[in-house]
Design a protein around this motif. Structure first.
Motif, PDB file in Angstrom:
ATOM      1  N   VAL A   1       0.885  -1.145  -0.281  1.00 13.52           N
ATOM      2  CA  VAL A   1      -0.042   0.060  -0.170  1.00 13.52           C
ATOM      3  C   VAL A   1       0.747   1.409   0.115  1.00 13.52           C
ATOM      4  CG1 VAL A   1      -1.833   1.268   1.352  1.00 13.52           C
ATOM      5  CG2 VAL A   1      -2.084  -1.280   1.072  1.00 13.52           C
ATOM      6  N   GLN A   2       0.779   2.103  -1.005  1.00 12.51           N
ATOM      7  CA  GLN A   2       1.462   3.268  -1.153  1.00 12.51           C
ATOM      8  C   GLN A   2       0.965   4.588  -0.785  1.00 12.51           C
ATOM      9  OE1 GLN A   2       1.902   1.593  -5.345  1.00 12.51           O
ATOM     10  NE2 GLN A   2       3.735   2.731  -5.202  1.00 12.51           N
ATOM     11  N   ALA A   3      -0.416   4.553  -0.740  1.00  8.74           N
ATOM     12  CA  ALA A   3      -1.020   5.663  -0.084  1.00  8.74           C
ATOM     13  C   ALA A   3      -2.590   5.456   0.569  1.00  8.74           C
ATOM     14  CB  ALA A   3      -1.305   6.866  -1.373  1.00  8.74           C
ATOM     15  N   VAL A   4      -3.092   6.201   1.036  1.00  8.28           N
ATOM     16  CA  VAL A   4      -4.267   5.776   1.783  1.00  8.28           C
ATOM     17  C   VAL A   4      -5.389   7.072   1.701  1.00  8.28           C
ATOM     18  CG1 VAL A   4      -3.411   4.257   3.475  1.00  8.28           C
ATOM     19  CG2 VAL A   4      -3.572   6.598   4.307  1.00  8.28           C
ATOM     20  N   SER A   5      -6.763   6.819   1.775  1.00  4.68           N
ATOM     21  CA  SER A   5      -7.531   7.768   1.935  1.00  4.68           C
ATOM     22  C   SER A   5      -8.337   7.301   3.501  1.00  4.68           C
ATOM     23  CB  SER A   5      -8.743   7.487   1.039  1.00  4.68           C
ATOM     24  OG  SER A   5      -8.643   8.292  -0.247  1.00  4.68           O
ATOM     25  N   ILE A   6      -8.330   8.538   4.179  1.00  6.23           N
ATOM     26  CA  ILE A   6      -8.664   8.379   5.626  1.00  6.23           C
ATOM     27  C   ILE A   6     -10.314   8.875   5.618  1.00  6.23           C
ATOM     28  CG2 ILE A   6      -8.665   9.067   8.070  1.00  6.23           C
ATOM     29  CD1 ILE A   6      -5.227   9.089   7.414  1.00  6.23           C
ATOM     30  N   CYS A   7     -11.184   8.217   5.763  1.00  5.22           N
ATOM     31  CA  CYS A   7     -12.623   8.589   5.748  1.00  5.22           C
ATOM     32  C   CYS A   7     -13.340   7.993   7.122  1.00  5.22           C
ATOM     33  CB  CYS A   7     -13.144   7.859   4.588  1.00  5.22           C
ATOM     34  SG  CYS A   7     -12.531   8.110   3.054  1.00  5.22           S
ATOM     35  N   THR A   8     -12.539   7.991   8.111  1.00  7.68           N
ATOM     36  CA  THR A   8     -13.021   7.582   9.621  1.00  7.68           C
ATOM     37  C   THR A   8     -13.632   9.033  10.189  1.00  7.68           C
ATOM     38  OG1 THR A   8     -11.065   8.247  10.580  1.00  7.68           O
ATOM     39  CG2 THR A   8     -11.283   5.950   9.786  1.00  7.68           C
ATOM     40  N   TRP A   9     -14.220   8.861  11.567  1.00  6.69           N
ATOM     41  CA  TRP A   9     -14.484   9.761  12.275  1.00  6.69           C
ATOM     42  C   TRP A   9     -13.495  10.866  12.527  1.00  6.69           C
ATOM     43  CZ3 TRP A   9     -16.495   5.580  16.459  1.00  6.69           C
ATOM     44  CH2 TRP A   9     -17.463   5.134  15.741  1.00  6.69           C
ATOM     45  N   ASN A  10     -14.070  12.289  12.466  1.00  4.72           N
ATOM     46  CA  ASN A  10     -13.025  13.129  12.842  1.00  4.72           C
ATOM     47  C   ASN A  10     -11.934  13.069  14.048  1.00  4.72           C
ATOM     48  OD1 ASN A  10     -14.401  14.450  10.643  1.00  4.72           O
ATOM     49  ND2 ASN A  10     -15.385  15.938  11.935  1.00  4.72           N
ATOM     50  N   ASP A  11     -12.680  12.367  15.100  1.00  2.00           N
ATOM     51  CA  ASP A  11     -11.485  12.252  16.255  1.00  2.00           C
ATOM     52  C   ASP A  11     -10.285  11.404  16.061  1.00  2.00           C
ATOM     53  OD1 ASP A  11     -12.933   9.889  16.209  1.00  2.00           O
ATOM     54  OD2 ASP A  11     -13.313  10.085  18.272  1.00  2.00           O
ATOM     55  N   SER A  12     -10.467  10.542  14.917  1.00  2.00           N
ATOM     56  CA  SER A  12      -9.217   9.673  14.574  1.00  2.00           C
ATOM     57  C   SER A  12      -8.542   9.963  13.345  1.00  2.00           C
ATOM     58  CB  SER A  12      -9.939   8.160  14.315  1.00  2.00           C
ATOM     59  OG  SER A  12     -10.714   8.262  13.047  1.00  2.00           O
ATOM     60  N   HIS A  13      -8.978  11.358  12.817  1.00  5.34           N
ATOM     61  CA  HIS A  13      -8.060  11.668  11.643  1.00  5.34           C
ATOM     62  C   HIS A  13      -6.505  11.749  11.953  1.00  5.34           C
ATOM     63  CE1 HIS A  13     -11.609  13.340   8.973  1.00  5.34           C
ATOM     64  NE2 HIS A  13     -11.637  12.020   9.402  1.00  5.34           N
ATOM     65  N   ALA A  14      -6.182  12.341  13.214  1.00  4.24           N
ATOM     66  CA  ALA A  14      -5.001  12.909  13.549  1.00  4.24           C
ATOM     67  C   ALA A  14      -4.140  11.583  13.654  1.00  4.24           C
ATOM     68  CB  ALA A  14      -4.621  13.699  14.584  1.00  4.24           C
ATOM     69  N   GLU A  15      -4.640  10.760  14.588  1.00  3.05           N
ATOM     70  CA  GLU A  15      -3.883   9.502  14.932  1.00  3.05           C
ATOM     71  C   GLU A  15      -3.760   8.597  13.739  1.00  3.05           C
ATOM     72  OE1 GLU A  15      -5.791   5.283  16.748  1.00  3.05           O
ATOM     73  OE2 GLU A  15      -6.135   7.126  17.977  1.00  3.05           O
ATOM     74  N   ILE A  16      -4.477   8.441  12.880  1.00  4.15           N
ATOM     75  CA  ILE A  16      -4.430   7.581  11.811  1.00  4.15           C
ATOM     76  C   ILE A  16      -3.534   8.280  10.694  1.00  4.15           C
ATOM     77  CG2 ILE A  16      -5.665   6.402   9.927  1.00  4.15           C
ATOM     78  CD1 ILE A  16      -8.233   6.196  11.712  1.00  4.15           C
ATOM     79  N   SER A  17      -3.591   9.512  10.343  1.00  5.59           N
ATOM     80  CA  SER A  17      -2.687  10.342   9.528  1.00  5.59           C
ATOM     81  C   SER A  17      -1.454  10.166   9.830  1.00  5.59           C
ATOM     82  CB  SER A  17      -3.135  11.921   9.428  1.00  5.59           C
ATOM     83  OG  SER A  17      -4.586  11.991   9.075  1.00  5.59           O
ATOM     84  N   ILE A  18      -1.057  10.487  11.168  1.00  2.00           N
ATOM     85  CA  ILE A  18       0.069  10.424  11.629  1.00  2.00           C
ATOM     86  C   ILE A  18       0.852   8.950  11.313  1.00  2.00           C
ATOM     87  CG2 ILE A  18       1.916  10.636  13.641  1.00  2.00           C
ATOM     88  CD1 ILE A  18       0.132  12.673  14.639  1.00  2.00           C
ATOM     89  N   ALA A  19      -0.084   8.013  11.999  1.00  2.00           N
ATOM     90  CA  ALA A  19       0.601   6.578  11.667  1.00  2.00           C
ATOM     91  C   ALA A  19       0.821   6.229  10.455  1.00  2.00           C
ATOM     92  CB  ALA A  19      -0.627   5.658  12.299  1.00  2.00           C
TER      93      ALA A  19
END
Length: 352
Positions: free
Chosen positions: A66-84
């Motif tokens: 996987v080279q890139a991701v779309s993050i479409c989760t709840w707003n409260d998880s955007h930071a955690e998942i983006s950083i990871a």
């Protein structure tokens, strides 16, 4: 042709627009999908021929293909998942808003800087075809210096419920959900001026109005009529260091006659109406004129704009272009949104 393998994290309603757009892009292979609801993720994988299914996003990020991701989760998880994701060497398309708080936004920005990866914020209205047309007029100086904008997104009955109405997960109501779109669009078209001060108001008077009958409206997958602790509506005045200003009002619930969307910009040589559809106002030979651009999509085209956004993200990942919605813009928008909420809570203007 270079092919990029994409992972999708969060398989809620907005993810469908991402999936449809990726599927149409010949430079993409949908490679993985992750959702807390495994059955939903598996159905999506079957529909879009996605080979890998996960319920833990850490496992998806561990997939080296996987080279890139779309993050479409709840707003409260955007930071955690983006950083990871950034730390896992993935480029990121994060749905708006970038996150909930300024501290989170700054941590994401730092992760982008440290990893050297790219993060694009999902400001889909920047990618609308009518905006591309208007931007050419603005960049050519046809509207002169833009000094005032006003934006309004009014839903009279439009609280989606579920996580949208849960402040802990969403960060707020219509301001952070739909307001972010039009505030960002005006700021972007005005040349992204530095903010000087913000004054805002929020109101929680009507609730989700679940008592209303005989009128259909969008409901989140986890709709629960008993849960609502976000604002009904918000308004704000944003002042910029260059003297320009932006006036905005948005609502989920309001005793308005009808839903409405209006976005207008005013400059020293001309003006523009973006919503409900593109129209340009000018002055020639001492006469005021209205210009109606003859384009296929004079109004905001939801799925077409998503296709443009995904194509832009893919080309940014491949190094063909630079994203027009970088993490820095996401940080600035979170600062504005948080300042509006702070101003409303404290009853005073917030200086930047």
């Amino acid at each position: 042709m270079n092919i990029i393998k994409i992972g999708l994290i969060g398989n809620g309603s907005i993810s469908e627009s991402h999936l449809l757009s990726y599927q149409t892009n010949p430079k993409v292979k949908l490679w993985a999908v992750c959702d807390l609801n495994e059955e939903r993720a598996r159905k999506t994988a079957e529909k879009y021929d996605i080979p890998h299914v996960y319920t833990d996003y850490h496992e998806l990020l561990a997939n080296s293909e996987v080279q890139a991701v779309s993050i479409c989760t709840w707003n409260d998880s955007h930071a955690e998942i983006s950083i990871a994701a950034l730390e896992a060497d993935k480029n990121v398309l994060c749905e708006k808003p970038l996150c909930k708080t300024v501290d989170e936004a700054l941590r994401i920005e730092e992760a982008v800087r440290k990893t050297g990866k790219m993060l694009q914020v999902g400001y889909v209205r920047r990618h609308a075809s009518n905006i591309a047309v208007l931007k050419k007029f603005i960049d050519a100086g046809d509207l002169g210096d833009l000094y005032f904008a006003k934006a309004s997104m009014i839903r009279r009955l439009g609280n989606p419920g579920g996580w949208f109405s849960d402040k802990e997960r969403s960060g707020g109501g219509p301001l952070i959900d739909i307001g972010v779109h039009v505030i960002d669009l005006c700021w972007y078209l005005m040349g992204k001026p530095k903010v000087k001060s913000v004054s805002g108001n929020t109101y929680s008077k009507l609730g989700n109005r679940s008592n209303i009958e005989n009128y259909d409206f969008y409901q989140a997958a986890d709709f629960d009529a008993t849960r609502n602790d976000v604002e009904d509506m918000a308004n704000a005045l944003v002042r910029f260091e260059n003297g320009a200003s932006l006036l905005v009002d948005v609502s989920f619930s309001l005793h308005a006659k009808q839903d409405s969307a209006q976005v207008n910009l005013y400059g020293t040589k001309g003006g523009a109406e973006v919503e409900p559809q593109l129209s340009i106002v000018a002055e020639q030979h001492n006469t005021m004129i209205n210009i109606e651009p003859q384009i296929t999509q004079p109004a905001f085209d939801f799925q077409g704009s998503f296709q443009n956004e995904i194509n832009h993200f893919v080309d940014s990942c491949l190094g063909i272009i630079e994203t027009n919605s970088p993490v820095e813009d996401g940080v600035e928008m979170i600062k504005i949104l948080n300042a509006i909420y702070q101003s409303a809570a404290e009853g005073r203007e917030i200086q930047f």
